[in-house]
Design a protein around this motif. Sequence first.
Motif, PDB file in Angstrom:
ATOM      1  N   MET A   1      48.353  18.192  40.351  1.00 56.63           N
ATOM      2  CA  MET A   1      48.686  19.553  40.768  1.00 56.63           C
ATOM      3  C   MET A   1      47.937  19.846  42.065  1.00 56.63           C
ATOM      4  O   MET A   1      46.747  19.559  42.190  1.00 56.63           O
ATOM      5  N   SER A   2      48.632  20.429  43.015  1.00 57.25           N
ATOM      6  CA  SER A   2      48.015  20.703  44.310  1.00 57.25           C
ATOM      7  C   SER A   2      47.005  21.847  44.195  1.00 57.25           C
ATOM      8  O   SER A   2      47.022  22.638  43.247  1.00 57.25           O
ATOM      9  N   LEU A   3      46.133  21.930  45.164  1.00 50.40           N
ATOM     10  CA  LEU A   3      45.105  22.971  45.190  1.00 50.40           C
ATOM     11  C   LEU A   3      45.743  24.361  45.251  1.00 50.40           C
ATOM     12  O   LEU A   3      45.282  25.298  44.598  1.00 50.40           O
ATOM     13  N   LYS A   4      46.841  24.478  45.989  1.00 56.21           N
ATOM     14  CA  LYS A   4      47.539  25.763  46.093  1.00 56.21           C
ATOM     15  C   LYS A   4      48.075  26.210  44.736  1.00 56.21           C
ATOM     16  O   LYS A   4      47.951  27.376  44.360  1.00 56.21           O
ATOM     17  N   LYS A   5      48.653  25.288  43.972  1.00 59.22           N
ATOM     18  CA  LYS A   5      49.185  25.625  42.653  1.00 59.22           C
ATOM     19  C   LYS A   5      48.064  25.959  41.678  1.00 59.22           C
ATOM     20  O   LYS A   5      48.196  26.863  40.856  1.00 59.22           O
ATOM     21  N   LYS A   6      46.944  25.242  41.756  1.00 58.32           N
ATOM     22  CA  LYS A   6      45.802  25.544  40.890  1.00 58.32           C
ATOM     23  C   LYS A   6      45.290  26.957  41.151  1.00 58.32           C
ATOM     24  O   LYS A   6      44.964  27.685  40.224  1.00 58.32           O
ATOM     25  N   PHE A   7      45.204  27.338  42.421  1.00 57.73           N
ATOM     26  CA  PHE A   7      44.737  28.680  42.767  1.00 57.73           C
ATOM     27  C   PHE A   7      45.732  29.739  42.321  1.00 57.73           C
ATOM     28  O   PHE A   7      45.349  30.790  41.836  1.00 57.73           O
ATOM     29  N   LYS A   8      47.012  29.440  42.442  1.00 58.10           N
ATOM     30  CA  LYS A   8      48.054  30.397  42.080  1.00 58.10           C
ATOM     31  C   LYS A   8      48.018  30.738  40.594  1.00 58.10           C
ATOM     32  O   LYS A   8      48.238  31.881  40.204  1.00 58.10           O
ATOM     33  N   PHE A   9      47.717  29.763  39.750  1.00 56.77           N
ATOM     34  CA  PHE A   9      47.756  29.974  38.305  1.00 56.77           C
ATOM     35  C   PHE A   9      46.370  30.188  37.695  1.00 56.77           C
ATOM     36  O   PHE A   9      46.214  30.105  36.495  1.00 56.77           O
ATOM     37  N   LYS A  10      45.376  30.472  38.508  1.00 60.99           N
ATOM     38  CA  LYS A  10      44.024  30.679  38.007  1.00 60.99           C
ATOM     39  C   LYS A  10      43.826  32.144  37.609  1.00 60.99           C
ATOM     40  O   LYS A  10      44.294  33.056  38.278  1.00 60.99           O
ATOM     41  N   ASP A  11      43.127  32.367  36.494  1.00 60.72           N
ATOM     42  CA  ASP A  11      42.819  33.732  36.068  1.00 60.72           C
ATOM     43  C   ASP A  11      41.802  34.334  37.037  1.00 60.72           C
ATOM     44  O   ASP A  11      40.883  33.664  37.478  1.00 60.72           O
ATOM     45  N   ARG A  12      42.009  35.624  37.336  1.00 62.67           N
ATOM     46  CA  ARG A  12      41.124  36.278  38.306  1.00 62.67           C
ATOM     47  C   ARG A  12      40.835  37.710  37.913  1.00 62.67           C
ATOM     48  O   ARG A  12      41.664  38.379  37.299  1.00 62.67           O
ATOM     49  N   LEU A  13      39.671  38.175  38.317  1.00 62.27           N
ATOM     50  CA  LEU A  13      39.275  39.564  38.212  1.00 62.27           C
ATOM     51  C   LEU A  13      38.701  39.950  39.561  1.00 62.27           C
ATOM     52  O   LEU A  13      37.767  39.319  40.049  1.00 62.27           O
ATOM     53  N   ILE A  14      39.290  40.961  40.174  1.00 64.33           N
ATOM     54  CA  ILE A  14      38.842  41.413  41.487  1.00 64.33           C
ATOM     55  C   ILE A  14      38.456  42.876  41.377  1.00 64.33           C
ATOM     56  O   ILE A  14      39.234  43.689  40.883  1.00 64.33           O
ATOM     57  N   LYS A  15      37.238  43.179  41.791  1.00 63.56           N
ATOM     58  CA  LYS A  15      36.762  44.554  41.773  1.00 63.56           C
ATOM     59  C   LYS A  15      36.319  44.930  43.180  1.00 63.56           C
ATOM     60  O   LYS A  15      35.789  44.109  43.904  1.00 63.56           O
ATOM     61  N   GLY A  16      36.531  46.187  43.523  1.00 68.07           N
ATOM     62  CA  GLY A  16      36.092  46.657  44.826  1.00 68.07           C
ATOM     63  C   GLY A  16      35.897  48.162  44.814  1.00 68.07           C
ATOM     64  O   GLY A  16      36.424  48.873  43.961  1.00 68.07           O
ATOM     65  N   SER A  17      35.107  48.638  45.762  1.00 66.36           N
ATOM     66  CA  SER A  17      34.899  50.078  45.893  1.00 66.36           C
ATOM     67  C   SER A  17      34.458  50.389  47.315  1.00 66.36           C
ATOM     68  O   SER A  17      33.980  49.510  48.034  1.00 66.36           O
ATOM     69  N   LEU A  18      34.637  51.628  47.697  1.00 66.01           N
ATOM     70  CA  LEU A  18      34.143  52.081  48.980  1.00 66.01           C
ATOM     71  C   LEU A  18      32.634  52.261  48.883  1.00 66.01           C
ATOM     72  O   LEU A  18      32.095  52.460  47.792  1.00 66.01           O
ATOM     73  N   PRO A  19      31.927  52.237  50.017  1.00 67.48           N
ATOM     74  CA  PRO A  19      30.471  52.375  49.967  1.00 67.48           C
ATOM     75  C   PRO A  19      29.997  53.663  49.285  1.00 67.48           C
ATOM     76  O   PRO A  19      28.983  53.650  48.597  1.00 67.48           O
ATOM     77  N   ASP A  20      30.735  54.756  49.425  1.00 66.04           N
ATOM     78  CA  ASP A  20      30.313  56.008  48.793  1.00 66.04           C
ATOM     79  C   ASP A  20      30.804  56.121  47.345  1.00 66.04           C
ATOM     80  O   ASP A  20      30.570  57.127  46.687  1.00 66.04           O
ATOM     81  N   ARG A  21      31.482  55.093  46.846  1.00 65.35           N
ATOM     82  CA  ARG A  21      31.969  54.992  45.458  1.00 65.35           C
ATOM     83  C   ARG A  21      32.935  56.112  45.060  1.00 65.35           C
ATOM     84  O   ARG A  21      33.040  56.461  43.899  1.00 65.35           O
ATOM     85  N   GLN A  22      33.638  56.682  46.014  1.00 62.17           N
ATOM     86  CA  GLN A  22      34.642  57.690  45.681  1.00 62.17           C
ATOM     87  C   GLN A  22      35.967  57.040  45.293  1.00 62.17           C
ATOM     88  O   GLN A  22      36.825  57.687  44.715  1.00 62.17           O
ATOM     89  N   PHE A  23      36.116  55.770  45.610  1.00 61.96           N
ATOM     90  CA  PHE A  23      37.360  55.059  45.321  1.00 61.96           C
ATOM     91  C   PHE A  23      37.008  53.669  44.806  1.00 61.96           C
ATOM     92  O   PHE A  23      36.265  52.935  45.449  1.00 61.96           O
ATOM     93  N   LYS A  24      37.514  53.315  43.619  1.00 59.31           N
ATOM     94  CA  LYS A  24      37.288  51.985  43.049  1.00 59.31           C
ATOM     95  C   LYS A  24      38.631  51.366  42.687  1.00 59.31           C
ATOM     96  O   LYS A  24      39.578  52.069  42.353  1.00 59.31           O
ATOM     97  N   ILE A  25      38.689  50.045  42.754  1.00 60.81           N
ATOM     98  CA  ILE A  25      39.899  49.334  42.384  1.00 60.81           C
ATOM     99  C   ILE A  25      39.519  48.101  41.563  1.00 60.81           C
ATOM    100  O   ILE A  25      38.498  47.470  41.817  1.00 60.81           O
ATOM    101  N   SER A  26      40.319  47.813  40.559  1.00 63.54           N
ATOM    102  CA  SER A  26      40.141  46.617  39.737  1.00 63.54           C
ATOM    103  C   SER A  26      41.509  45.974  39.546  1.00 63.54           C
ATOM    104  O   SER A  26      42.474  46.650  39.218  1.00 63.54           O
ATOM    105  N   VAL A  27      41.566  44.673  39.747  1.00 61.98           N
ATOM    106  CA  VAL A  27      42.816  43.924  39.592  1.00 61.98           C
ATOM    107  C   VAL A  27      42.539  42.737  38.679  1.00 61.98           C
ATOM    108  O   VAL A  27      41.559  42.022  38.855  1.00 61.98           O
TER     109      VAL A  27
END
Length: 68
Positions: A1-27
Amino acid sequence: MSLKKKFKFKDRLIKGSLPDRQFKISVVKQPMLSELLRKITNLSLLNTILLGKTLTSAMLLALLRTKG
């Protein structure tokens, strides 16, 4: 399996927020979890999808309780 396919099917958790923490996102992306559920439980496709969505929703709710 190619590296691109491995990355495509990998489980992920992405979290982010603005520095003042007024806006947060989780994917959450969990294709491997869904496939594992299908193999372990022998459920129908629809039931596997619903179980996967339920587990993903639970993970997002748990993230609301964490700091950072």
